[in-house]
Design an enzyme around this catalytic site. Structure first.
Site, PDB file in Angstrom:
ATOM      1  N   ASP A  13       0.700  -1.445  -0.309  1.00  0.00           N
ATOM      2  CA  ASP A  13      -0.218  -0.295   0.262  1.00  0.00           C
ATOM      3  C   ASP A  13       0.558   0.932   0.151  1.00  0.00           C
ATOM      4  OD1 ASP A  13      -2.765   1.424   0.278  1.00  0.00           O
ATOM      5  OD2 ASP A  13      -2.019   2.236   2.484  1.00  0.00           O
ATOM      6  N   SER A  14       0.473   2.025  -0.459  1.00  0.00           N
ATOM      7  CA  SER A  14       0.806   3.411   0.111  1.00  0.00           C
ATOM      8  C   SER A  14       2.071   4.015   0.958  1.00  0.00           C
ATOM      9  CB  SER A  14       0.153   4.239  -1.306  1.00  0.00           C
ATOM     10  OG  SER A  14      -1.091   4.903   0.004  1.00  0.00           O
ATOM     11  N   CYS A  76      -3.958  -1.365  -1.900  1.00  0.00           N
ATOM     12  CA  CYS A  76      -4.752  -0.211  -2.026  1.00  0.00           C
ATOM     13  C   CYS A  76      -4.791  -0.184  -2.545  1.00  0.00           C
ATOM     14  CB  CYS A  76      -3.551   0.516  -2.528  1.00  0.00           C
ATOM     15  SG  CYS A  76      -3.088   2.370  -3.200  1.00  0.00           S
ATOM     16  N   ASN A  77      -6.824   1.029  -3.313  1.00  0.00           N
ATOM     17  CA  ASN A  77      -7.710   0.927  -4.260  1.00  0.00           C
ATOM     18  C   ASN A  77      -7.264   1.815  -4.939  1.00  0.00           C
ATOM     19  OD1 ASN A  77     -10.639  -0.233  -2.482  1.00  0.00           O
ATOM     20  ND2 ASN A  77      -9.065   0.928  -1.234  1.00  0.00           N
ATOM     21  N   THR A  78      -6.750   2.694  -4.938  1.00  0.00           N
ATOM     22  CA  THR A  78      -5.827   3.318  -5.649  1.00  0.00           C
ATOM     23  C   THR A  78      -4.530   3.199  -6.911  1.00  0.00           C
ATOM     24  OG1 THR A  78      -5.698   5.812  -3.945  1.00  0.00           O
ATOM     25  CG2 THR A  78      -4.487   5.869  -6.112  1.00  0.00           C
ATOM     26  N   GLU A 155      -4.270   9.109   9.526  1.00  0.00           N
ATOM     27  CA  GLU A 155      -2.116   8.361   8.840  1.00  0.00           C
ATOM     28  C   GLU A 155      -2.052   9.263  10.870  1.00  0.00           C
ATOM     29  OE1 GLU A 155      -0.129   7.616   7.127  1.00  0.00           O
ATOM     30  OE2 GLU A 155      -1.324   6.742   5.701  1.00  0.00           O
ATOM     31  N   CYS A 187     -11.034   2.528  -0.097  1.00  0.00           N
ATOM     32  CA  CYS A 187     -10.080   2.888   0.844  1.00  0.00           C
ATOM     33  C   CYS A 187      -9.091   2.385   1.672  1.00  0.00           C
ATOM     34  CB  CYS A 187      -9.338   4.548   0.664  1.00  0.00           C
ATOM     35  SG  CYS A 187      -8.027   4.940   1.244  1.00  0.00           S
ATOM     36  N   THR A 188      -8.100   1.743   1.606  1.00  0.00           N
ATOM     37  CA  THR A 188      -7.559   0.534   2.663  1.00  0.00           C
ATOM     38  C   THR A 188      -7.238   1.675   4.341  1.00  0.00           C
ATOM     39  OG1 THR A 188      -5.453   0.820   1.402  1.00  0.00           O
ATOM     40  CG2 THR A 188      -6.598  -1.028   1.553  1.00  0.00           C
ATOM     41  N   HIS A 189      -7.243   2.659   4.289  1.00  0.00           N
ATOM     42  CA  HIS A 189      -7.261   3.504   5.245  1.00  0.00           C
ATOM     43  C   HIS A 189      -9.214   3.938   5.976  1.00  0.00           C
ATOM     44  CE1 HIS A 189      -3.350   4.583   3.478  1.00  0.00           C
ATOM     45  NE2 HIS A 189      -2.965   5.134   4.777  1.00  0.00           N
TER      46      HIS A 189
HETATM   47  N1  DGL Z   1      -5.122   3.455   1.230  1.00  0.00           N
HETATM   48  C1  DGL Z   1      -4.463   3.939  -0.509  1.00  0.00           C
HETATM   49  C2  DGL Z   1      -6.467   3.454  -1.116  1.00  0.00           C
HETATM   50  O1  DGL Z   1      -6.643   1.917  -0.847  1.00  0.00           O
HETATM   51  C3  DGL Z   1      -5.046   5.250  -0.568  1.00  0.00           C
HETATM   52  C4  DGL Z   1      -4.242   6.378   0.420  1.00  0.00           C
HETATM   53  C5  DGL Z   1      -3.134   7.569  -0.305  1.00  0.00           C
HETATM   54  O2  DGL Z   1      -3.843   8.414  -1.007  1.00  0.00           O
HETATM   55  O3  DGL Z   1      -2.071   7.113  -0.340  1.00  0.00           O
HETATM   56  O4  DGL Z   1      -7.009   4.152  -2.007  1.00  0.00           O
END
Ligand code: DGL
Length: 274
Positions: A13-14, A76-78, A155, A187-189
């Site tokens: 992930d990011s 990471c979804n992105t 974060e 989004c995984t967050h």
């Molecule tokens: N956790 C990431 C996702 O699922 C993105 C967070 C980011 O913007 O880096 O998209």
């Protein structure tokens, strides 16, 4: 020759968000080893271009391959929305993302056909959730909403802070007005904000966590390809390894607040070398 079934799963992930996916893999397939990479030097991904996300993701997959992984989960979804399609044909091991499993479950479980998706700007603009949901349920209406402030709040560890609740209210208000019965935490967050989201959306809206669905899909994939680790005695030491591109101690402290295991070491690597 080494038994490929005993090789680890690569997860990336990011930053810390993918830990929600690693956590589900630990719960659903406890026999599997994990090598996790969090790109903490280059987070956030959600506002970056497709070309950049492909370049970053390619470097990370190359790094994970040096650790002998048998499969990769793009947690990471992105990166799943922007890079997965390009990377999959380049790789000689299975690579799966988080968008498809989450979208599929949302499409199949909605009762009124109205589905909300909250995600980063890049994920929303990719329209991948809309495409996958409508492929599985052509009648479904999809309402996307980018929530760029959620990642920095997560974060920062402000999971239930009044500031986070206020921001969430602002983002979710238009979705509530649409009458959705399903909300994908795209989004995984975001699963880390689950209780705040639940409070605002109420009990009647089903919250879909793609992290959970992805762990189940990974389990099925490993079984289907004969890659599942059926060994009973995996030494605890080294079973889960964590690598980052910056701020290793901060990452480790965060990981210890959300994982069901104690993270002792987090290794710093120079990802641009891969
Ligand atoms: N956790 C990431 C996702 O699922 C993105 C967070 C980011 O913007 O880096 O998209």
């Amino acid at each position: 020759m080494e038994d490929i079934r005993q090789a680890p799963i690569g997860v990336f992930d990011s930053g810390v968000g993918g830990l929600t996916v690693a956590r589900e893999i630990m719960r659903q397939i406890p026999n599997e080893k994990i090598v996790y990479f969090g790109d903490t030097a280059r987070v956030p991904y959600g506002s970056k271009s497709k070309d950049t996300i492909i370049r970053f993701s390619r470097q990370i997959v190359h790094f994970l391959k040096t650790k002998g992984v048998k499969a990769v989960v793009v947690a990471c979804n992105t990166a799943s929305a922007l890079a997965l399609e390009t990377l999959q044909p380049e790789m000689d091991i299975p690579v799966i993302g988080v968008v498809l499993p989450g979208a599929k479950v949302a499409a199949e479980t909605t009762k009124n056909g109205k589905i909300g998706v909250i995600a980063t700007e890049s994920t929303i603009e990719s329209h991948l959730y809309n495409r996958v949901i409508q492929a599985h349920n052509p009648q479904a209406e999809v309402f996307g909403k980018a929530c760029p402030l959620f990642c920095p709040l997560v974060e920062e560890g402000w999971l239930k802070d009044p500031v986070t609740v206020e921001v969430a209210n602002r983002y979710l208000e238009p979705l509530l007005a649409t009458g959705i019965d399903t909300l994908v935490m795209g989004c995984t967050h975001y699963p880390l904000l689950r209780s705040t989201l639940r409070e605002i959306m109420g009990d009647k809206v089903n919250l879909v966590n793609p992290a959970y669905e992805t762990a189940l899909e990974l389990k099925a994939l490993l079984e289907e390809k004969g890659l599942a680790n059926d060994s009973q005695d995996i030494p605890a030491k080294g079973k889960y390894q964590f690598y980052v591109s910056d701020a290793a101690n901060k990452f480790r402290r965060f990981a210890n607040t959300i994982l069901p295991i104690g993270v002792e070491d987090t290794w710093l690597i120079h990802i641009e070398d891969y």
